[in-house]
Write an enzyme that holds these catalytic residues in place. Structure first.
Site, PDB file in Angstrom:
ATOM      1  N   ASP A 152       0.850  -1.202   0.000  1.00 48.03           N
ATOM      2  CA  ASP A 152       0.000   0.000   0.000  1.00 48.03           C
ATOM      3  C   ASP A 152       0.879   1.243   0.000  1.00 48.03           C
ATOM      4  OD1 ASP A 152      -2.103   2.011   0.798  1.00 48.03           O
ATOM      5  OD2 ASP A 152      -3.284   0.190   1.028  1.00 48.03           O
ATOM      6  N   ILE A 201       1.851   0.650  -6.639  1.00 50.39           N
ATOM      7  CA  ILE A 201       1.635  -0.290  -7.756  1.00 50.39           C
ATOM      8  C   ILE A 201       2.007   0.342  -9.106  1.00 50.39           C
ATOM      9  CG2 ILE A 201      -0.060  -1.774  -6.612  1.00 50.39           C
ATOM     10  CD1 ILE A 201      -2.245  -0.251  -8.245  1.00 50.39           C
ATOM     11  N   SER A 222     -15.712  -3.815 -10.627  1.00 48.58           N
ATOM     12  CA  SER A 222     -16.712  -2.872 -10.113  1.00 48.58           C
ATOM     13  C   SER A 222     -18.035  -2.955 -10.859  1.00 48.58           C
ATOM     14  CB  SER A 222     -16.156  -1.452 -10.228  1.00 48.58           C
ATOM     15  OG  SER A 222     -17.171  -0.508 -10.021  1.00 48.58           O
ATOM     16  N   TYR A 250     -13.496   6.377 -14.137  1.00 47.02           N
ATOM     17  CA  TYR A 250     -13.312   5.260 -13.192  1.00 47.02           C
ATOM     18  C   TYR A 250     -13.875   3.967 -13.794  1.00 47.02           C
ATOM     19  CZ  TYR A 250     -14.128   2.273  -9.110  1.00 47.02           C
ATOM     20  OH  TYR A 250     -14.163   1.206  -8.230  1.00 47.02           O
ATOM     21  N   ASN A 289     -28.103  13.254  -3.130  1.00 46.39           N
ATOM     22  CA  ASN A 289     -28.051  13.719  -4.525  1.00 46.39           C
ATOM     23  C   ASN A 289     -29.288  13.210  -5.246  1.00 46.39           C
ATOM     24  OD1 ASN A 289     -25.363  14.787  -4.187  1.00 46.39           O
ATOM     25  ND2 ASN A 289     -24.623  12.691  -4.305  1.00 46.39           N
ATOM     26  N   ARG A 321     -29.431   1.230  -4.816  1.00 47.71           N
ATOM     27  CA  ARG A 321     -28.156   0.517  -4.881  1.00 47.71           C
ATOM     28  C   ARG A 321     -28.277  -0.839  -4.185  1.00 47.71           C
ATOM     29  NH1 ARG A 321     -27.459   3.758  -8.124  1.00 47.71           N
ATOM     30  NH2 ARG A 321     -25.893   5.404  -8.306  1.00 47.71           N
ATOM     31  N   ASP A 346     -23.355   9.124 -12.212  1.00 48.16           N
ATOM     32  CA  ASP A 346     -24.098   8.191 -11.357  1.00 48.16           C
ATOM     33  C   ASP A 346     -25.153   7.445 -12.165  1.00 48.16           C
ATOM     34  OD1 ASP A 346     -23.036   8.267  -8.867  1.00 48.16           O
ATOM     35  OD2 ASP A 346     -24.500   9.662  -8.007  1.00 48.16           O
TER      36      ASP A 346
HETATM   37  N1  LIG Z   1     -15.954   0.204  -1.693  1.00 48.02           N
HETATM   38  C1  LIG Z   1     -16.733  -0.067  -2.724  1.00 48.02           C
HETATM   39  O1  LIG Z   1     -17.958   0.043  -2.644  1.00 48.02           O
HETATM   40  C2  LIG Z   1     -16.157  -0.548  -4.018  1.00 48.02           C
HETATM   41  C3  LIG Z   1     -17.021  -0.794  -5.094  1.00 48.02           C
HETATM   42  C4  LIG Z   1     -16.495  -1.247  -6.294  1.00 48.02           C
HETATM   43  C5  LIG Z   1     -15.136  -1.486  -6.404  1.00 48.02           C
HETATM   44  N2  LIG Z   1     -14.307  -1.223  -5.349  1.00 48.02           N
HETATM   45  C6  LIG Z   1     -12.871  -1.463  -5.509  1.00 48.02           C
HETATM   46  O2  LIG Z   1     -12.399  -2.182  -4.383  1.00 48.02           O
HETATM   47  C7  LIG Z   1     -11.056  -1.843  -4.122  1.00 48.02           C
HETATM   48  C8  LIG Z   1     -10.879  -1.426  -2.670  1.00 48.02           C
HETATM   49  O3  LIG Z   1     -11.714  -0.317  -2.419  1.00 48.02           O
HETATM   50  P1  LIG Z   1     -11.889   0.326  -0.968  1.00 48.02           P
HETATM   51  O4  LIG Z   1     -13.293   0.748  -0.858  1.00 48.02           O
HETATM   52  O5  LIG Z   1     -11.300  -0.557   0.067  1.00 48.02           O
HETATM   53  O6  LIG Z   1     -11.022   1.658  -1.152  1.00 48.02           O
HETATM   54  P2  LIG Z   1      -9.877   2.285  -0.227  1.00 48.02           P
HETATM   55  O7  LIG Z   1      -9.578   3.611  -0.833  1.00 48.02           O
HETATM   56  O8  LIG Z   1     -10.267   2.233   1.198  1.00 48.02           O
HETATM   57  O9  LIG Z   1      -8.657   1.294  -0.462  1.00 48.02           O
HETATM   58  C9  LIG Z   1      -7.805   1.356  -1.566  1.00 48.02           C
HETATM   59  C10 LIG Z   1      -6.392   1.140  -1.060  1.00 48.02           C
HETATM   60  O10 LIG Z   1      -5.494   1.169  -2.173  1.00 48.02           O
HETATM   61  C11 LIG Z   1      -4.365   1.950  -1.806  1.00 48.02           C
HETATM   62  N3  LIG Z   1      -3.750   2.500  -2.992  1.00 48.02           N
HETATM   63  C12 LIG Z   1      -4.235   3.479  -3.807  1.00 48.02           C
HETATM   64  N4  LIG Z   1      -3.358   3.769  -4.775  1.00 48.02           N
HETATM   65  C13 LIG Z   1      -2.296   2.952  -4.590  1.00 48.02           C
HETATM   66  C14 LIG Z   1      -1.065   2.796  -5.257  1.00 48.02           C
HETATM   67  N5  LIG Z   1      -0.764   3.556  -6.322  1.00 48.02           N
HETATM   68  N6  LIG Z   1      -0.195   1.877  -4.804  1.00 48.02           N
HETATM   69  C15 LIG Z   1      -0.495   1.124  -3.706  1.00 48.02           C
HETATM   70  N7  LIG Z   1      -1.638   1.248  -3.030  1.00 48.02           N
HETATM   71  C16 LIG Z   1      -2.530   2.150  -3.459  1.00 48.02           C
HETATM   72  C17 LIG Z   1      -4.924   3.037  -0.896  1.00 48.02           C
HETATM   73  O11 LIG Z   1      -3.936   3.667  -0.095  1.00 48.02           O
HETATM   74  C18 LIG Z   1      -5.939   2.246  -0.099  1.00 48.02           C
HETATM   75  O12 LIG Z   1      -5.362   1.676   1.054  1.00 48.02           O
HETATM   76  C19 LIG Z   1     -10.689  -0.772  -5.136  1.00 48.02           C
HETATM   77  O13 LIG Z   1     -10.077  -1.414  -6.237  1.00 48.02           O
HETATM   78  C20 LIG Z   1     -12.023  -0.212  -5.555  1.00 48.02           C
HETATM   79  O14 LIG Z   1     -11.995   0.357  -6.855  1.00 48.02           O
HETATM   80  C21 LIG Z   1     -14.780  -0.758  -4.164  1.00 48.02           C
END
Ligand SMILES: NC(=O)c1ccc[n+]([C@@H]2O[C@H](COP(=O)([O-])OP(=O)(O)OC[C@H]3O[C@@H](n4cnc5c(N)ncnc54)[C@H](O)[C@@H]3O)[C@@H](O)[C@H]2O)c1
Length: 322
Positions: A31, A57, A120, A144, A205, A212, A282
């Site tokens: 991370d 990453i 997603s 996104y 909004n 959802r 949205d």
């Molecule tokens: N939460 C949701 O409802 C939801 C819905 C659809 C998809 N997602 C996907 O699930 C995954 C996790 O989402 P989340 O809600 O836990 O979000 P979050 O923002 O809490 O977690 C994402 C993590 O990735 C890390 N990160 C970001 N850029 C980075 C980089 N360049 N290198 C290393 N680490 C990096 C961040 O620091 C964070 O800890 C994501 O891929 C998100 O797109 C989440």
């Protein structure tokens, strides 16, 4: 067995890290703390099976270091949020597409057993049919959404071309403990919970009729475990809706939040909501079919939105009430 969880300091990643450590796995977390927090990993640091790699990453060498000796990858690292991607599509693309490709390449080269990744529901884009079935998607409605769809395309090509086993989990509005309530891009549930706890009026909004398929974190953990461990050859190299399979309007959500929070503080029942305009990018309604996950992975979600909100609200009240 050693699992790499990218984005392990984030909401979903930290919950996965804690869960798999408790099951006796070795867990490596990669991370860069862009949106994640060290405190999300407080329960992990004392565990000798836990390793944190602070890295990005977008750097292939960080990804290569993180996958060393790893059996499975649960790739969660990305920049979430539709509005963030509209404000800054370049950074979102760098992290979500180039970073994803780095992780795929590093995983292929390290011969990991399987690469499970966060896809997603935004991939359904402008498709109107409900419930959403995996095979029918529309055009993306935001930068996104494009990045998350490109992830699926790359994963499929890596499966076909290099034989890397992949599974994509199309998450639908995940919520639960440790989801960040702060910042401009906070998700609706933690944001509203914090506002209600501070007696501030949340802004919906639109008219509140958008709906959802809100999905509790423990259902998402179950899907990750099933995707990682399945031995069904038909179940791999594909994508799955990761949801509960029911939909709730924003107005209903506010009702449920008030009901749950009022059990802790009756004054919250009197806080009114405000209505604003709809947000760009949205989609009006989102509801998953979870038939494919049930059939091929044996998925049985344990938490409805009501069950999940009860747990989540109690967690927020006990941990974050000022
Ligand atoms: N939460 C949701 O409802 C939801 C819905 C659809 C998809 N997602 C996907 O699930 C995954 C996790 O989402 P989340 O809600 O836990 O979000 P979050 O923002 O809490 O977690 C994402 C993590 O990735 C890390 N990160 C970001 N850029 C980075 C980089 N360049 N290198 C290393 N680490 C990096 C961040 O620091 C964070 O800890 C994501 O891929 C998100 O797109 C989440």
């Amino acid at each position: 067995m050693k699992i790499l969880i990218t984005g392990g300091a984030g909401f979903i990643g930290s919950n996965l890290s804690e869960y798999f450590l408790n099951k006796g796995y070795q867990v490596v977390c990669l991370d860069n703390f862009a949106t994640g927090h060290r405190y999300n990993l407080a329960a992990c640091f004392d565990n000798p099976n836990f390793t944190l790699i602070e890295g990005d990453i977008r750097n292939l060498s960080d990804c290569q270091k993180a996958v060393e000796g790893v059996d499975y990858v649960l790739h969660q690292a990305a920049l979430g949020s539709v509005p963030r991607s509209i404000n800054d599509p370049i950074t979102t693309n760098d992290v979500n597409v180039s970073g994803f490709l780095n992780m795929l390449t590093a995983s292929r080269d390290a011969k990991v057993k399987r690469f499970v990744y966060a896809a997603s529901s935004s991939t359904y884009g402008d498709s109107v049919g409900l419930p959403k079935v995996e095979e029918v998607i529309g055009k993306p409605l935001s930068p996104y959404a494009i990045t998350k769809y490109v992830n699926e395309l790359y994963a499929e090509i890596f499966s076909k071309t290099y034989g890397l086993e992949t599974i994509g989990l199309r998450y639908f509005n995940v919520f639960g403990r440790k989801q960040d309530p702060n910042g401009a891009y906070a998700a609706v549930i933690p944001k509203f919970v914090m506002q209600f706890m501070n007696y501030e009026s949340p802004i919906i909004n639109g008219d509140g009729n958008y709906s959802r398929d809100f999905t509790y974190i423990d259902n998402v953990i179950q899907m990750n475990e099933l995707a990682m461990t399945t031995q069904n050859p038909e179940a791999i190299n594909t994508v799955y809706n990761t949801a509960f399979g029911d939909r709730t309007t924003l107005t209903q959500l506010v009702g449920l939040l008030k009901e749950n929070l009022s059990a802790f503080d009756s004054k919250i029942g009197d806080v009114e909501v405000i209505h604003g305009s709809n947000r760009a990018g949205d989609i009006p309604h989102s509801l998953a079919s979870i038939k494919k996950a049930k059939k091929l992975l044996g998925y049985e979600p344990q938490f409805s939105i009501q069950d999940g909100l009860k747990e989540a609200v109690s967690w927020y009240y006990n941990n974050l009430k000022r």
